[in-house]
Scaffold this motif. Sequence first.
Motif, PDB file in Angstrom:
ATOM      1  N   LEU A 253       2.017  12.008 -14.787  1.00  0.00           N
ATOM      2  CA  LEU A 253       1.909  10.551 -14.890  1.00  0.00           C
ATOM      3  C   LEU A 253       3.274   9.872 -15.046  1.00  0.00           C
ATOM      4  N   PRO A 254       4.110  10.286 -16.025  1.00  0.00           N
ATOM      5  CA  PRO A 254       5.417   9.623 -16.124  1.00  0.00           C
ATOM      6  C   PRO A 254       6.314   9.868 -14.921  1.00  0.00           C
ATOM      7  N   THR A 255       6.216  11.065 -14.318  1.00  0.00           N
ATOM      8  CA  THR A 255       7.019  11.337 -13.123  1.00  0.00           C
ATOM      9  C   THR A 255       6.553  10.473 -11.964  1.00  0.00           C
ATOM     10  N   SER A 256       5.238  10.268 -11.838  1.00  0.00           N
ATOM     11  CA  SER A 256       4.706   9.377 -10.805  1.00  0.00           C
ATOM     12  C   SER A 256       5.246   7.965 -10.978  1.00  0.00           C
ATOM     13  N   ALA A 257       5.316   7.507 -12.231  1.00  0.00           N
ATOM     14  CA  ALA A 257       5.852   6.176 -12.502  1.00  0.00           C
ATOM     15  C   ALA A 257       7.298   6.064 -12.018  1.00  0.00           C
TER      16      ALA A 257
ATOM     17  N   GLY B 252       0.817  -1.205   0.000  1.00  0.00           N
ATOM     18  CA  GLY B 252       0.000   0.000   0.000  1.00  0.00           C
ATOM     19  C   GLY B 252       0.854   1.260   0.000  1.00  0.00           C
ATOM     20  N   PHE B 253       0.202   2.379  -0.181  1.00  0.00           N
ATOM     21  CA  PHE B 253       0.779   3.724  -0.058  1.00  0.00           C
ATOM     22  C   PHE B 253       1.655   4.160  -1.241  1.00  0.00           C
ATOM     23  N   VAL B 254       2.134   3.222  -2.083  1.00  0.00           N
ATOM     24  CA  VAL B 254       2.919   3.649  -3.246  1.00  0.00           C
ATOM     25  C   VAL B 254       2.044   4.496  -4.164  1.00  0.00           C
ATOM     26  N   GLY B 255       0.795   4.060  -4.364  1.00  0.00           N
ATOM     27  CA  GLY B 255      -0.133   4.808  -5.198  1.00  0.00           C
ATOM     28  C   GLY B 255      -0.567   6.122  -4.587  1.00  0.00           C
ATOM     29  N   LEU B 256      -0.347   6.280  -3.298  1.00  0.00           N
ATOM     30  CA  LEU B 256      -0.682   7.535  -2.614  1.00  0.00           C
ATOM     31  C   LEU B 256       0.499   8.504  -2.612  1.00  0.00           C
ATOM     32  N   ILE B 257       1.662   7.992  -2.230  1.00  0.00           N
ATOM     33  CA  ILE B 257       2.828   8.859  -2.068  1.00  0.00           C
ATOM     34  C   ILE B 257       3.417   9.270  -3.411  1.00  0.00           C
ATOM     35  N   GLY B 258       3.539   8.298  -4.339  1.00  0.00           N
ATOM     36  CA  GLY B 258       4.181   8.574  -5.620  1.00  0.00           C
ATOM     37  C   GLY B 258       3.617   9.786  -6.348  1.00  0.00           C
ATOM     38  N   PRO B 259       2.293   9.845  -6.576  1.00  0.00           N
ATOM     39  CA  PRO B 259       1.727  11.012  -7.273  1.00  0.00           C
ATOM     40  C   PRO B 259       1.925  12.324  -6.521  1.00  0.00           C
ATOM     41  N   HIS B 260       1.873  12.281  -5.186  1.00  0.00           N
ATOM     42  CA  HIS B 260       2.029  13.519  -4.416  1.00  0.00           C
ATOM     43  C   HIS B 260       3.453  14.064  -4.524  1.00  0.00           C
ATOM     44  N   LEU B 261       4.430  13.174  -4.419  1.00  0.00           N
ATOM     45  CA  LEU B 261       5.813  13.620  -4.560  1.00  0.00           C
ATOM     46  C   LEU B 261       6.069  14.130  -5.983  1.00  0.00           C
ATOM     47  N   ALA B 262       5.497  13.422  -6.971  1.00  0.00           N
ATOM     48  CA  ALA B 262       5.656  13.849  -8.366  1.00  0.00           C
ATOM     49  C   ALA B 262       5.004  15.204  -8.594  1.00  0.00           C
ATOM     50  N   ARG B 263       3.849  15.423  -7.969  1.00  0.00           N
ATOM     51  CA  ARG B 263       3.145  16.704  -8.128  1.00  0.00           C
ATOM     52  C   ARG B 263       3.971  17.861  -7.565  1.00  0.00           C
ATOM     53  N   ARG B 264       4.708  17.601  -6.511  1.00  0.00           N
ATOM     54  CA  ARG B 264       5.570  18.637  -5.947  1.00  0.00           C
ATOM     55  C   ARG B 264       6.744  18.958  -6.872  1.00  0.00           C
TER      56      ARG B 264
END
Length: 322
Positions: free
Chosen positions: A274-278, A252-264
């Motif tokens: 999307l690619p940065t989240s990946a 869990g939490f990879v799908g939560l943290i990844g996009p937030h860090l990428a958004r920053r």
Amino acid sequence: MAVIGLLIIAVFIISMNTGYIKLSPAVVLKTLFGGGTAKEHLILFDFRLPRIVISILVGAGLAVSGCILQGITRNGLADPGILGIVSGAGLVVVLFISFYPSTANAPVFLLPFLAFMGAALTAALIYLLSFKKGEGISPVRLLLNGIAVSAGISAAMLVLTLRMSPENYQFVAVWLAGSIWGTSWKFVVALLPWLLLLLPLSFYKARILNVLNLSEHTAVGLGAPIERERLILLAAAVGLAGSCVAVSGGIGFVGLIGPHLARRLVGPKHQLLLPTSALVGSLLLIVADTLSQVIMDGLPTGIIVAVIGAPYFLFLLARSKA
């Protein structure tokens, strides 16, 4: 993104050099180019490299799935675990393990498909529960129903595990904690087609996600077929999460943290998000898996991710306007 890519390469190299049996950088390099002993070849190519590759692929898949779900629901707290998609896939995997306790005899290439079916049925149930005639889908209802369905499925899995033999129960308990159990090349081959299909589709739909982040009335005014696009994106998120869960366990939490860090790092536009989240998801999971193998003596990767993710989730919840 280039910096994240370099960090992934750096951790990749470190992961090859470390583990229960130590291999020096010189030995790893020699083995990669055809040298080394049979034992060193076995450790590197049959055990270490498949696990590292799967960590990278699963991290990317779960992070993109979470990014899509956050865009669909317009809620930064959404991810495949919270919405019940991981639980739905996990329920089918638990049933699968009950019938095939030996992974050597199990139809491995069917596992991502079966996990996808479980995730898809769960997503369909959540979608139907969230739909109201004349109003369509409310992002808030989608999130709340997902949490409720996830709790129910988790209870069903608990009942199933209590009826298992001690050996199967131990395996499932570790799997539910988020242990990457698919550690051979056949699991890589089983997972790869799903990501090769669904990741490009998700990136292609980036502009649609930008529109869906606007209000319903604005999106309709721009001519976007909201419900159809939302279903397509939901199917892509379900496919990514389900196929990844099939080989990674309940991380869990990879799908939560990844996009937030990428958004920053790159902002809210999904063409870059999307690619940065990946990439961020891949980096997060490969670091967590390396720590689990080296520092934590084989502790399930999901537990390490949860140690990082749980405080961050509480932080996001405290900042939420809801």
